[in-house]
Design a protein around this motif. Sequence first.
Motif, mmCIF file in Angstrom:
data_model
loop_
_atom_site.group_PDB
_atom_site.id
_atom_site.type_symbol
_atom_site.label_atom_id
_atom_site.label_comp_id
_atom_site.label_asym_id
_atom_site.label_seq_id
_atom_site.Cartn_x
_atom_site.Cartn_y
_atom_site.Cartn_z
ATOM 1 N N ARG A 86 41.299 -15.413 -38.578
ATOM 2 C CA ARG A 86 41.244 -14.042 -39.092
ATOM 3 C C ARG A 86 40.169 -13.270 -38.334
ATOM 4 N N ILE A 87 40.485 -12.024 -37.994
ATOM 5 C CA ILE A 87 39.507 -11.135 -37.372
ATOM 6 C C ILE A 87 39.483 -9.823 -38.139
ATOM 7 N N LEU A 88 38.373 -9.113 -38.017
ATOM 8 C CA LEU A 88 38.240 -7.811 -38.673
ATOM 9 C C LEU A 88 38.790 -6.721 -37.767
ATOM 10 N N SER A 89 39.447 -5.755 -38.364
ATOM 11 C CA SER A 89 40.078 -4.667 -37.617
ATOM 12 C C SER A 89 39.160 -3.477 -37.392
ATOM 13 N N GLU A 143 39.133 3.193 -31.943
ATOM 14 C CA GLU A 143 37.672 3.120 -31.836
ATOM 15 C C GLU A 143 37.029 2.210 -32.882
ATOM 16 N N PRO A 144 37.454 2.229 -34.155
ATOM 17 C CA PRO A 144 36.874 1.275 -35.117
ATOM 18 C C PRO A 144 37.140 -0.188 -34.715
ATOM 19 N N PHE A 145 38.326 -0.459 -34.170
ATOM 20 C CA PHE A 145 38.643 -1.818 -33.727
ATOM 21 C C PHE A 145 37.733 -2.239 -32.578
ATOM 22 N N VAL A 146 37.536 -1.347 -31.614
ATOM 23 C CA VAL A 146 36.674 -1.643 -30.466
ATOM 24 C C VAL A 146 35.248 -1.910 -30.941
ATOM 25 N N ARG A 147 34.716 -1.053 -31.798
ATOM 26 C CA ARG A 147 33.356 -1.259 -32.313
ATOM 27 C C ARG A 147 33.228 -2.603 -33.015
ATOM 28 N N GLN A 148 34.240 -2.951 -33.829
ATOM 29 C CA GLN A 148 34.212 -4.216 -34.563
ATOM 30 C C GLN A 148 34.276 -5.403 -33.614
ATOM 31 N N ALA A 149 35.151 -5.342 -32.630
ATOM 32 C CA ALA A 149 35.275 -6.449 -31.674
ATOM 33 C C ALA A 149 33.982 -6.663 -30.906
ATOM 34 N N ILE A 150 33.341 -5.580 -30.501
ATOM 35 C CA ILE A 150 32.061 -5.690 -29.793
ATOM 36 C C ILE A 150 31.003 -6.272 -30.729
ATOM 37 N N ALA A 151 30.930 -5.790 -31.962
ATOM 38 C CA ALA A 151 29.958 -6.300 -32.929
ATOM 39 C C ALA A 151 30.169 -7.784 -33.200
ATOM 40 N N ASP A 152 31.436 -8.219 -33.200
ATOM 41 C CA ASP A 152 31.768 -9.616 -33.451
ATOM 42 C C ASP A 152 31.700 -10.464 -32.184
ATOM 43 N N GLN A 153 31.329 -9.839 -31.064
ATOM 44 C CA GLN A 153 31.212 -10.505 -29.763
ATOM 45 C C GLN A 153 32.517 -11.180 -29.338
ATOM 46 N N VAL A 168 39.929 3.570 -24.144
ATOM 47 C CA VAL A 168 38.756 2.749 -24.443
ATOM 48 C C VAL A 168 37.704 3.068 -23.392
ATOM 49 N N ALA A 169 36.550 3.508 -23.845
ATOM 50 C CA ALA A 169 35.476 3.901 -22.933
ATOM 51 C C ALA A 169 34.885 2.685 -22.226
ATOM 52 N N GLU A 170 34.392 2.922 -21.015
ATOM 53 C CA GLU A 170 33.643 1.869 -20.324
ATOM 54 C C GLU A 170 32.356 1.665 -21.098
ATOM 55 N N GLN A 171 32.094 0.423 -21.484
ATOM 56 C CA GLN A 171 30.913 0.105 -22.278
ATOM 57 C C GLN A 171 30.688 -1.400 -22.250
ATOM 58 N N PRO A 172 29.463 -1.835 -22.527
ATOM 59 C CA PRO A 172 29.214 -3.273 -22.596
ATOM 60 C C PRO A 172 30.117 -3.915 -23.645
ATOM 61 N N GLY A 173 30.659 -5.062 -23.313
ATOM 62 C CA GLY A 173 31.539 -5.769 -24.239
ATOM 63 C C GLY A 173 33.012 -5.506 -24.012
ATOM 64 N N VAL A 174 33.335 -4.593 -23.099
ATOM 65 C CA VAL A 174 34.728 -4.272 -22.795
ATOM 66 C C VAL A 174 34.984 -4.548 -21.316
ATOM 67 N N VAL A 175 36.002 -5.339 -21.034
ATOM 68 C CA VAL A 175 36.432 -5.584 -19.662
ATOM 69 C C VAL A 175 37.688 -4.753 -19.453
#
Length: 100
Positions: free
Chosen positions: A6-9, A42-52, A67-74
């Motif tokens: 399970r992952i958070l959305s 955007e909420p999904f991206v923030r959550q995925a980054i927070a969850d590493q 999706v913006a260029e930012q740390p945690g996103v390839v």
Amino acid sequence: MAAFERILSGWPGLDQALDNIRLGDNVVWQITAIEDYPFVIEPFVRQAIADQRNLIYIRFARHKPLVAEQPGVVRYTLDPSQGFEAFTVAVHEIIRTNGL
């Protein structure tokens, strides 16, 4: 990583309604205009980054990146005009390279 983990959305109400998203789920959003999509993603991206989590954005359209260029996103940008076979080979290589 366990199958069907399970992952958070990023949307607590959606997580509650669906009993979370599971790895391997296909999530499809129907939107009226592409400009509405950041509200959803955007909420999904923030959550995925927070969850590493590994967050890979494969871009193949002409509109503004979603999706913006930012740390945690390839990010990968593919050219669909190269044809279906080249596109699928490139996606397969992205999957292999990232150990997915």
